[in-house]
Design a protein around this motif. Sequence first.
Motif, mmCIF file in Angstrom:
data_model
loop_
_atom_site.group_PDB
_atom_site.id
_atom_site.type_symbol
_atom_site.label_atom_id
_atom_site.label_comp_id
_atom_site.label_asym_id
_atom_site.label_seq_id
_atom_site.Cartn_x
_atom_site.Cartn_y
_atom_site.Cartn_z
ATOM 1 N N THR A 21 0.957 -1.015 -0.003
ATOM 2 C CA THR A 21 0.041 0.103 -0.201
ATOM 3 C C THR A 21 0.743 1.047 0.150
ATOM 4 O O THR A 21 1.573 1.439 1.175
ATOM 5 C CB THR A 21 -0.634 0.204 1.118
ATOM 6 N N ALA A 22 0.498 1.840 -0.805
ATOM 7 C CA ALA A 22 1.563 3.540 -0.883
ATOM 8 C C ALA A 22 0.450 4.284 -1.278
ATOM 9 O O ALA A 22 -0.702 4.293 -1.673
ATOM 10 C CB ALA A 22 2.122 3.447 -1.805
ATOM 11 N N LEU A 23 1.313 5.362 -1.277
ATOM 12 C CA LEU A 23 0.748 7.501 -1.364
ATOM 13 C C LEU A 23 1.122 7.395 -2.710
ATOM 14 O O LEU A 23 2.630 7.751 -2.974
ATOM 15 C CB LEU A 23 0.358 7.505 -0.171
ATOM 16 N N ALA A 24 -0.044 7.731 -3.343
ATOM 17 C CA ALA A 24 0.682 8.662 -4.360
ATOM 18 C C ALA A 24 -0.193 10.358 -4.418
ATOM 19 O O ALA A 24 -1.127 10.842 -3.683
ATOM 20 C CB ALA A 24 -0.288 8.293 -5.962
ATOM 21 N N LEU A 25 0.987 11.253 -4.644
ATOM 22 C CA LEU A 25 0.729 12.719 -4.287
ATOM 23 C C LEU A 25 1.241 13.448 -5.564
ATOM 24 O O LEU A 25 2.109 13.211 -6.264
ATOM 25 C CB LEU A 25 1.410 13.681 -3.426
ATOM 26 N N SER A 225 1.964 3.502 5.735
ATOM 27 C CA SER A 225 2.130 4.714 4.624
ATOM 28 C C SER A 225 1.378 5.730 4.308
ATOM 29 O O SER A 225 1.115 6.263 3.455
ATOM 30 C CB SER A 225 2.708 3.601 2.996
ATOM 31 N N VAL A 226 -0.371 5.352 4.472
ATOM 32 C CA VAL A 226 -1.432 6.587 4.205
ATOM 33 C C VAL A 226 -1.797 7.547 5.478
ATOM 34 O O VAL A 226 -1.896 8.442 5.506
ATOM 35 C CB VAL A 226 -2.734 5.330 4.615
ATOM 36 N N ARG A 227 -1.500 6.928 6.960
ATOM 37 C CA ARG A 227 -1.152 8.243 7.680
ATOM 38 C C ARG A 227 -0.116 8.915 8.190
ATOM 39 O O ARG A 227 -0.021 9.747 9.687
ATOM 40 C CB ARG A 227 -2.042 7.934 9.509
#
Length: 262
Positions: A21-25, A225-227
């Motif tokens: 699980t990763a975050l894309a910005l 990775s999300v918070r």
Amino acid sequence: MSPTISIDDRGFTLGDGVFDTALALGGEVFARARHVARLVAAAQRIGIAIEAAAIEAALDAALTPAPTILRTTLTRGTAARGLWPASAGAPTLVVSATPWSPALLGQPARLVTANGRRNEFSPTANLKTLGYLDHILAAREAALAGVDDALILNTQGRIACTTIANLFALIGGRLITPSLKEGCLPGIMRALVIEAAPALGLSVEERPLAPQALAGADAVFLTNSVRFVRPVRSLDGALLGDGAALVNMLQDNLLRHAKLDR
């Protein structure tokens, strides 16, 4: 159109696979190289052959300009019946995207200690495998207790992790976090906090950590990775050290890192 998964896919029938699980910005995956490398390494550990380039392409196809949470699921694919197949088809690789909100950052967490234990001796203890039922049941305990997450101990009664995060405690001026031998995952945010700590005047120890030690900690926080960094307010109803200044400092450091990473 949603991807079609075979009912014979081993991820569906046996939980035979791994995920990330990763975050894309801003259309870029934060800490992308770390996420891809960890997923490739996990796949190799369980005998699934996958090239980093295939994961990169799947991530690219799922990216949008909006902030999103990217879930990459990799399974062994379809195969004849049997636990270890004599042969298997091509792996199944799927990336799904869901909206992310900055409101998730810094939300305080209340924890309850889960009844189940994490087996730190399992060959999958440090992998994000599809067999997540132990953590699902721990999350159910947290929900029934009316709190946010569950603290999971290992077979020795020491802290491993929570259902979705790594844990740190500030004790005696040092950041303490369970070592990988304790059964926790090699979290991407965990690694970034460990690397950032010295420049922020903090020393880090990766070592066994008893749950009783949290009562005397100046701060307890979670990372994922999300918070990013999430302060822990209580454990089993007992209040814990606030540590707001430390959490804010780490959060700001990681957010600056996220912007530079783009």
